[in-house]
Design an enzyme around this catalytic site. Structure first.
Site, PDB file in Angstrom:
ATOM      1  N   GLY A 185       0.830  -1.202   0.000  1.00  0.00           N
ATOM      2  CA  GLY A 185       0.000   0.000   0.000  1.00  0.00           C
ATOM      3  C   GLY A 185       0.855   1.240   0.000  1.00  0.00           C
ATOM      4  O   GLY A 185       1.915   1.277  -0.627  1.00  0.00           O
ATOM      5  N   ASN A 186       0.413   2.276   0.699  1.00  0.00           N
ATOM      6  CA  ASN A 186       1.163   3.530   0.671  1.00  0.00           C
ATOM      7  C   ASN A 186       1.980   3.744   1.944  1.00  0.00           C
ATOM      8  O   ASN A 186       1.796   3.046   2.954  1.00  0.00           O
ATOM      9  CB  ASN A 186       0.223   4.720   0.421  1.00  0.00           C
ATOM     10  CG  ASN A 186      -0.760   4.896   1.557  1.00  0.00           C
ATOM     11  OD1 ASN A 186      -0.380   5.071   2.728  1.00  0.00           O
ATOM     12  ND2 ASN A 186      -2.037   4.827   1.246  1.00  0.00           N
ATOM     13  N   GLY A 190       1.786   2.418   5.730  1.00  0.00           N
ATOM     14  CA  GLY A 190       2.949   1.588   6.053  1.00  0.00           C
ATOM     15  C   GLY A 190       3.503   1.932   7.428  1.00  0.00           C
ATOM     16  O   GLY A 190       3.850   1.054   8.219  1.00  0.00           O
ATOM     17  N   GLU A 207       5.483  -3.238   1.199  1.00  0.00           N
ATOM     18  CA  GLU A 207       5.627  -2.979  -0.231  1.00  0.00           C
ATOM     19  C   GLU A 207       4.893  -1.672  -0.484  1.00  0.00           C
ATOM     20  O   GLU A 207       3.662  -1.650  -0.538  1.00  0.00           O
ATOM     21  CB  GLU A 207       4.998  -4.128  -1.017  1.00  0.00           C
ATOM     22  CG  GLU A 207       5.664  -5.472  -0.738  1.00  0.00           C
ATOM     23  CD  GLU A 207       6.875  -5.695  -1.626  1.00  0.00           C
ATOM     24  OE1 GLU A 207       6.866  -5.199  -2.765  1.00  0.00           O
ATOM     25  OE2 GLU A 207       7.835  -6.357  -1.179  1.00  0.00           O
TER      26      GLU A 207
END
Lengths: 485, 452
Positions: A185-186, A190, A207
């Site tokens: 995700g972002n 994160g 990721e």
């Protein structure tokens, strides 16, 4: 939710997921699910992203099937203990690294490739012998619902669970203790995931994303380069973590690039792009509006058409983009390609290095030396030279970010290792105590000298020499004890 | 210079690119090696002052491992730093797929006080080898070693790239606000959580070397003389203040007395009648830990030892028998010279006991029966294992050193260190030709889905 998590943990504790035969059976069941329910899976992805079935298949399902096959083939090898090289003091012992499951793994999926980004990590976690809780993205709701229906029909219902929900449910879930969390995700979320994980000392694989630069050199076949860039950029309507975010090139190349990209777009989607079954839509209104706002004040070389009702944004290119403008401040994640002119490769490197490390870096050049130089002087999660996206496709390459684009990696063996604990084991015998005598108190100056002799000698020649030295060590120890030296 | 300025200076030095050439890194590692050789006396002096280590303990327990690591890393560096080609697929036959190792940037190493030299410098070796700038924050509890490092490191290493930051909790909190590209911390679980929460704010990856209660199972089918000598060595080294030391013993009640006797015998061999007089026996790091450890003995059956002297922070090698698993000494990592023996009836019960608790940093099992060892390993988890000895798994270069679960995450030593402190970047370099073979991937897609 509490009960669900506890049930999964109890299932792991039962030891059921440890035997390789069980894991293989589950992976095969997963493969059967993908093959038998292909229609349902493709329909869900299509509904979420307005994607054609063929594209859904080639972009997501193929990778999943490939990964399952790879795991099934390699599992016995990867799960086996790896012997480790021994040193002088341990040469007669058994030293190895034994992979073991971690326990309960949490996988938080993303919405842009909702199937593969959730299932590919699941495959690795199952192969490594863990129990798994999957939290698909609520934004790709059809896929989330379909996964919740299908997984329990094919996989062990206690070991592998799907928990759906939005921000509230995810926050609740993150309060629980897991043995590894993989999140796609972002960066903002994160950080939240990592902080929640820190409270339980749970290791994480994140990721994330970033602005993946695409440098186009003047020494380059622009026809080929632009076709490849257009393919990677406009795939999934630009909503790809490793899409080329923006182009860096010399001012003189800009017009040619625009023209050739325009040609490629026409080749791909025809005159009426909106009618093309191969061109997707923006996931939701919020992102649609966000991307639209990035166009404000920009020089649109082509594209720019939008339709809010269908969340359509045409493949768009912006030229002479100012690095300070909004479109260069955030990951675009849409079908808008800014071109930022730079005077040279050196300037491109400076530009890239002033910014956060991206998930991917792309370099188009016939000059291999230049490509290597650019790789050496920058950093990014991964690199593809003279193409885009493709480094993701090789399971022998770890897929992951660095810096704010993420931490950890997976795919293939890297998945297996991520979801395992690699436990070092040294098995000694209860004999040959003589060899240990140097280490016990009481000490003496001669013991120190002998210790220095044995431990710091570099032995590169042959086992016999090592054996002789060990024997010598025993002899010395005995002599020291007896007071002879 | 403020902490922030030190960090900025290290980052600027890293950005200058000077730490990248292998030659430079090797030169710095050689500088470190020279530092250790030339200043050995000062080093030993500091370790003696902090933990009552003598020249032999200091050398054998700390210094030698760092020297070994430096030698090993210098030798291997060209191989490790080279691009690593990987397996190609049919579609990528004409391409060049490989993994390119690169430095992360600025690494922070937070050291521990129990092996204050090796636990700070050994990770530093890996970080330097991988081409990073490195800041070390030695533990303030081992203050002599911390001051020495602050004094000597700038004399042997590049002053901008590698710096020492000293201080206690306020300074560490300050440092943790800065952004690093990797943080390696050795310490307690509580500190580990604080470090990881701080790292999360910058998305900084972490390696945490924490602790736990390392179980030591002694089987009935065993050579107790040898087992007990090895256990005594590992337990009472550094007065029990070792992350991978055996925390407690699990054994059948029928062998408890023998174990006690044989441990006593080994202790006498090692430290004489009165360990206080032995030059080889360590002291507790500070008063707080001294009180904590003495408190663990309350209400326990002391089979041996038990004496303590607050003035010198000496605690006698102590063995407790028939320990109740609920008592205080079994609730926290002992980290002192007290060996509780908990009775269990057989391997199964021992395995169950271990699995009810947090995963430890190390697991020890003593048996002449290989099946017992294999079963113990297969049915438990821990950072690492040594069978029939103590600690040795943590000294072998080719074995990663690290924990799992609450005993830590990530690992280091040798090649693992190099990987930990590098970014292993996937690279796929293709030719700009071969457009034919790629045509299938471009839209427009065929009218119907092909059968597959």
């Amino acid at each position: 939710m509490e009960r669900e998590v506890q049930r999964v943990r109890a299932a792991f504790r039962s030891g059921r997921s440890r035997p390789l035969t069980f894991r293989r059976q589950q992976l095969k069941a997963l493969r059967r699910m993908v093959q038998e329910r292909e229609k349902d899976i493709l329909a869900a992805i299509t509904a979420d992203l307005s994607k054609s079935e063929l594209n859904a298949y080639s972009q997501e399902v193929i990778s999943v099937l490939g990964e399952i096959d790879l795991m099934l083939e390699k599992l016995p090898e990867w799960a086996a203990a790896t012997p480790a090289r021994k040193n002088l003091l341990t040469m007669l012992d058994e030293a190895y690294i034994q992979p073991e499951p971690l326990g309960v793994v949490l996988i938080i999926g993303a919405w842009n490739y909702p199937f593969v980004l959730t299932i590919q990590p699941l495959i690795g976690a199952i192969a490594a012998g863990n129990a798994v809780i999957v939290k698909p993205s609520e934004i790709s709701e059809n896929t989330a619902t379909t996964l919740a229906e299908l997984l329990p029909q094919y996989l062990d219902q206690d070991l592998y669970a799907v928990i759906n929900g939005g921000v509230e449910e995810t926050t609740e879930l993150l309060k629980h203790r897991f043995d590894h969390i993989l999140y796609t995700g972002n960066a903002t979320v994160g950080k939240i995931v990592m902080e929640a994980a820190a409270k339980h000392l749970t290791p994480v694989t994140l990721e994330l994303g970033g602005k993946s630069p695409c440098y186009v050199d003047r020494d380059c076949d622009l026809d080929v380069a632009c076709r490849r860039i257009a393919w990677g950029k406009y795939m999934n309507c630009g909503q790809t973590c490793i899409a080329p975010d923006y182009v860096l090139c010399e001012p003189a190349l800009q017009d040619q690039i625009v023209q050739k990209m325009k040609d490629a777009v026409k080749e791909f989607y025809g005159e009426n792009i909106k009618e093309s079954p191969d061109y997707e839509r923006i996931i939701n209104l919020r992102h649609f509006k966000r991307i639209l706002s990035l166009l404000e004040g920009q020089k649109v070389a082509f594209g720019g058409e939008t339709d809010e009702a269908t969340r359509y944004i045409a493949p768009t290119i912006l030229t002479d983009v100012d690095p300070g403008s909004k479109v260069m401040q955030e990951e675009i994640f849409g079908p808008v390609l800014p071109i930022v002119p730079v005077k040279s490769a050196e300037e491109a490197v400076r530009f890239i290095n002033e910014r956060e490390k991206p998930l991917a870096l792309y370099i188009f050049s016939q000059d291999n030396k230049l490509t290597k130089w650019l790789i050496d002087h920058t950093s990014s999660g991964g690199v593809t030279g003279n193409d885009v996206i493709m480094h993701f496709m090789l399971s022998s390459l770890p897929f992951g970010g660095v810096g704010s684009s993420g931490m950890g990696a997976y795919h293939g063996k890297y998945s297996f290792d991520t979801f395992s604990h690699q436990r070092p084991c040294l098995l000694k015998s209860l004999k040959r105590e003589g060899a240990n005598k140097l280490r016990y108190p009481p000490n003496s100056p001669s013991k120190v000298d002998w210790a220095k002799f044995f431990l710091l000698r570099r032995f590169s020649r042959g086992k016999l020499r090592l054996l002789l030295l060990t024997l010598l060590g025993v002899l010395v120890a005995v002599l020291i004890k007896a007071g002879h030296c | 210079m403020s902490i922030s300025e030190v960090v900025q200076r290290a980052r600027a030095a890293f950005n200058s690119g000077k730490a990248r050439p292998l030659q430079f890194r090797i030169q710095q590692l050689e500088g470190l090696r020279r530092m250790i050789r030339e200043r050995e006396k000062d080093l030993v002096g500091a370790l003696t002052a902090d933990l009552h280590k003598n020249e032999w303990n200091a050398y054998y327990e700390e210094i030698v491992y760092v020297l070994e690591e430096i030698d090993y890393v210098i030798q291997k560096l060209p191989e490790w730093a080279a691009d690593e080609p990987v397996e190609k697929t049919p579609q990528t036959q004409q391409d060049e797929p490989y993994i390119h190792s690169e430095p992360l940037g600025v690494v922070l190493v937070i050291g521990a006080w129990n092996y204050p030299f090796s636990l700070t410098i050994q990770p530093m070796v890996g970080a330097i080898a991988a081409g990073n700038a490195v800041l070390i924050k030695p533990s303030e509890l081992s203050e002599n070693t911390a001051s020495l490092l602050a004094a000597v490191i700038p004399q042997y290493l590049d002053k901008d790239l590698y710096a020492v930051i000293c201080g206690g909790i306020p300074e560490t909190t300050e440092v943790l606000k800065e952004r690093f590209d990797h943080i390696l911390c050795t310490g307690s679980t509580a500190v580990g959580k604080i470090v990881m929460v701080a790292a999360a704010k910058h998305l900084t990856p972490v390696t945490l070397g924490l602790g736990g209660k390392n179980p030591c199972y002694v089987d009935k089918d065993c050579d107790l003389d040898i087992a007990c000598r090895r256990i005594a060595w590992g337990k009472f080294m550094n007065s029990g203040q070792t992350c991978v030391g055996p925390d407690y013993i699990l054994c059948d009640p029928s062998i408890q007395n023998q174990i006690v006797e044989k441990l006593k015998k080994s202790l006498k061999e090692f430290y004489g009648e009165d360990a206080k007089k032995s030059r080889d026996y360590g002291r507790i790091i500070n008063c707080q830990h001294f009180q904590r450890i003495m408190g663990l003995m309350e209400g326990q059956k002391v089979a041996h030892g038990g004496a303590g002297d607050a003035a010198t922070r000496y605690i006698a090698p102590t063995i407790l028998m028939d320990v109740d698993p609920q008592s205080q000494v079994m609730q926290e990592e002992v980290f002192g010279p007290i060996m509780p023996i908990v009775c269990v009836r057989g391997l199964e019960e021992a395995i169950q006991f271990i699995n009810q608790r947090e995963k430890a940093l190390a697991l020890y099992v003593f048996s002449l029966n290989d099946k017992v060892i294999k079963k113990m390993i297969a049915e438990t988890s821990s950072g690492g294992v040594t069978a029939n000895d103590i600690m040795v798994h943590s000294t072998v270069h080719s074995l990663p050193y690290g924990g799992v679960g609450s005993s830590g995450m990530g690992s280091y030593r040798g090649w693992e260190s190099f990987k930990t402190f590098s970014h292993r970047r996937s690279c796929l370099v293709r030719p700009l030709l071969n457009e034919e073979s790629l045509k299938a991937r471009y839209p427009p897609s065929p009218a119907k889905m092909p059968r597959h």
